[in-house]
Design an enzyme around this catalytic site. Structure first.
Site, PDB file in Angstrom:
ATOM      1  N   ASP A  15      33.773  69.636  50.556  1.00 16.04           N
ATOM      2  CA  ASP A  15      33.834  70.921  51.267  1.00 16.04           C
ATOM      3  C   ASP A  15      35.254  71.482  51.331  1.00 16.04           C
ATOM      4  O   ASP A  15      35.504  72.620  50.934  1.00 16.04           O
ATOM      5  CB  ASP A  15      33.322  70.784  52.717  1.00 16.04           C
ATOM      6  CG  ASP A  15      31.807  70.643  52.781  1.00 16.04           C
ATOM      7  OD1 ASP A  15      31.125  71.091  51.848  1.00 16.04           O
ATOM      8  OD2 ASP A  15      31.328  70.085  53.788  1.00 16.04           O
ATOM      9  N   ARG A  95      38.697  67.291  67.853  1.00 15.95           N
ATOM     10  CA  ARG A  95      38.860  68.689  67.415  1.00 15.95           C
ATOM     11  C   ARG A  95      39.991  69.434  68.109  1.00 15.95           C
ATOM     12  O   ARG A  95      40.800  70.071  67.439  1.00 15.95           O
ATOM     13  CB  ARG A  95      37.530  69.449  67.545  1.00 15.95           C
ATOM     14  CG  ARG A  95      36.386  68.855  66.728  1.00 15.95           C
ATOM     15  CD  ARG A  95      36.809  68.415  65.373  1.00 15.95           C
ATOM     16  NE  ARG A  95      35.715  67.951  64.537  1.00 15.95           N
ATOM     17  CZ  ARG A  95      35.868  67.204  63.457  1.00 15.95           C
ATOM     18  NH1 ARG A  95      37.092  66.828  63.078  1.00 15.95           N
ATOM     19  NH2 ARG A  95      34.833  66.824  62.740  1.00 15.95           N
ATOM     20  N   ASP A 124      31.465  71.727  65.833  1.00 11.88           N
ATOM     21  CA  ASP A 124      32.888  71.587  65.533  1.00 11.88           C
ATOM     22  C   ASP A 124      33.589  72.912  65.270  1.00 11.88           C
ATOM     23  O   ASP A 124      34.743  73.102  65.634  1.00 11.88           O
ATOM     24  CB  ASP A 124      33.075  70.617  64.363  1.00 11.88           C
ATOM     25  CG  ASP A 124      32.815  69.181  64.785  1.00 11.88           C
ATOM     26  OD1 ASP A 124      33.113  68.863  65.954  1.00 11.88           O
ATOM     27  OD2 ASP A 124      32.313  68.392  63.973  1.00 11.88           O
ATOM     28  N   SER A 176      25.933  62.605  56.530  1.00 17.89           N
ATOM     29  CA  SER A 176      27.180  63.256  56.913  1.00 17.89           C
ATOM     30  C   SER A 176      27.824  62.354  57.958  1.00 17.89           C
ATOM     31  O   SER A 176      27.217  62.046  58.991  1.00 17.89           O
ATOM     32  CB  SER A 176      26.885  64.635  57.484  1.00 17.89           C
ATOM     33  OG  SER A 176      27.970  65.044  58.279  1.00 17.89           O
TER      34      SER A 176
HETATM   35  N1  ARG Z   1      27.108  65.554  67.047  1.00 18.91           N
HETATM   36  C1  ARG Z   1      28.465  65.180  67.206  1.00 18.91           C
HETATM   37  C2  ARG Z   1      29.255  66.253  67.921  1.00 18.91           C
HETATM   38  O1  ARG Z   1      28.840  67.375  67.937  1.00 18.91           O
HETATM   39  C3  ARG Z   1      29.119  64.804  65.908  1.00 18.91           C
HETATM   40  C4  ARG Z   1      29.266  65.926  64.905  1.00 18.91           C
HETATM   41  C5  ARG Z   1      29.727  65.506  63.531  1.00 18.91           C
HETATM   42  N2  ARG Z   1      28.816  64.553  62.948  1.00 18.91           N
HETATM   43  C6  ARG Z   1      28.768  64.207  61.666  1.00 18.91           C
HETATM   44  N3  ARG Z   1      27.972  63.230  61.365  1.00 18.91           N
HETATM   45  N4  ARG Z   1      29.490  64.782  60.762  1.00 18.91           N
HETATM   46  O2  ARG Z   1      30.302  65.982  68.451  1.00 18.91           O
END
Ligand code: ARG
Length: 394
Positions: A15, A95, A124, A176
């Site tokens: 990405d 983040r 995110d 992911s």
């Molecule tokens: N659901 C989690 C959050 O919103 C993790 C998000 C990223 N997860 C991932 N497998 N890329 O904080």
């Protein structure tokens, strides 16, 4: 005319590699990549090579692990914040930290924009953009994945080939995964069926409890004002403390969770989490609060914990409410000092001992033995008054 600059949060994956090229070509920007080491295992030479070959002007790499623990993870642990009872917020906490560092690089580089490779339906993107807006409202934000027409991994690979980004992208990834020193988050692929049990291949930090050692193992954790400072009686720096507990907990299959969670953007999604150290530390921390906080403070703090978890999850780290809650948590943690003994066994972590110079536990009051100091006679009057409003109310 000189091109404007964008600082891209760069992981080196497909990405963000495609983002580099796309920002340079479609948006006509000079791309500065930024990668943070937050314990996910970074390989600087490889990142540099990839960023360059994707068309970046340069790349900045910073080790933010200590700051991550000190300013983000430990305050959250101290607050007792766990999202929907199961998620220790590893991804969510990273983040605002990355956003802060991006802003720093953007200032240094005199950039006009920040960019990230988050999808347009996740949490995110919100966390990055709300944080950047709080810290540097003048910076523009670009989210290529919300804008471009590449809607699948295959299309991104085709774009990369067309643009001669010389990257070796393996076959389609099964999941992911987001990872840092506080935990791993795994979603998509077979996990999208909430009825399907997670296949064993999704786990990396934790052993299958079935295959964990047949004997329990204990560890003691020392806390000072709500912050873990030692293991087994020895002062331990935060990074070592977390990685030791990860290994120890992982060996015993501790710290897995499977959650269908409520995303901020209205979607329910299924995520698997692995966070052995986070699970053990949270449990131990709470056990110490049980011992050192009075009933009112302990109960009230749990309400704050819930709210704190929501703030972190919802990307509201750099906000006045969060700052105010931190003040409360600090005040409430003044006496959360002492140690807890935790036993690990086949997927479970249990607090089996706790002690503190500020312990409010008084054996003389609690005992059913001979030395009982509690005056039973005063209970009678108390109960009458307590129940007074309800007399005769069926
Ligand atoms: N659901 C989690 C959050 O919103 C993790 C998000 C990223 N997860 C991932 N497998 N890329 O904080």
């Amino acid at each position: 005319m000189k091109r404007k600059k964008v600082v891209l949060a760069y992981s080196g994956g497909l990405d963000t590699s495609v983002c580099v090229k796309w920002l340079a070509e479609e948006k006509n920007l000079d791309v500065v990549c930024f990668s943070a080491d937050i314990g996910q295992g970074v390989n600087p030479p490889l990142l540099r090579k990839r960023a360059k070959s994707s068309g970046a002007l340069k790349i900045a790499i910073q080790d933010l692990r200590r700051e991550f623990v000190r300013d983000f993870i430990f305050p959250t642990l101290k607050a007792g914040a766990v999202y929907e009872s199961k998620y220790y917020l590893a991804t969510a906490l990273s983040r605002p930290l990355i956003a802060k560092a991006l802003v720093g690089v953007a200032r240094k580089e005199n950039a006009s924009f920040i960019a990230h490779g988050c999808t347009g339906k996740g949490n995110d993107q919100v966390r990055f953009e709300v944080s950047v807006a709080a810290l540097a409202p003048d910076l523009g934000v670009i989210a290529p994945l919300r804008e471009w027409s590449l809607t699948s991994r295959e299309e991104e690979v085709a774009y990369a080939r067309r643009k001669r980004i010389p990257l070796e992208f393996g076959a389609g990834k099964l999941y992911s995964i987001d990872e840092n020193l506080w935990g791993r988050s795994i979603e998509a692929g077979r996990l999208e069926d909430p009825w399907a049990e997670p296949p064993s291949e999704v786990y990396k930090l934790t052993k299958d409890p079935k295959k964990a050692p047949g004997n329990p193992q204990s560890v003691t954790i020392q806390f000072q004002k709500g912050i873990p400072v030692g293991l087994n009686g020895k002062r331990t720096d935060p990074l070592t403390l977390i990685s030791r507990l990860d290994r120890l907990g992982g060996r015993h299959g501790v710290g897995r969770s499977d959650l269908v969670e409520n995303r901020l953007v209205g979607i329910k999604s299924r995520e698997i989490y692995e966070a052995p150290a986070a699970a053990i530390l949270s449990l131990a921390h709470e056990a110490l609060e049980n011992l050192t906080l009075d009933r009112n403070l302990f109960h009230y703090k749990r309400l704050i914990a819930e709210r704190y978890a929501e703030l972190v999850y919802d990307g509201l780290w750099f906000t006045p409410l969060k700052t105010a809650l931190d003040e409360f948590v600090d005040a409430a943690s003044e006496r959360v000092t002492g140690e807890v003994r935790v036993k690990l066994f086949k997927g479970n972590a249990t607090a089996v001992g706790r002690r503190s110079p500020y312990s409010l536990y008084q054996k003389s009051l609690a005992t059913y033995g001979k030395k009982d100091a509690f005056d039973r006679k005063i209970a009678e009057g108390f109960i009458k008054v307590w129940g007074l409003p309800y007399r005769g109310h069926k």
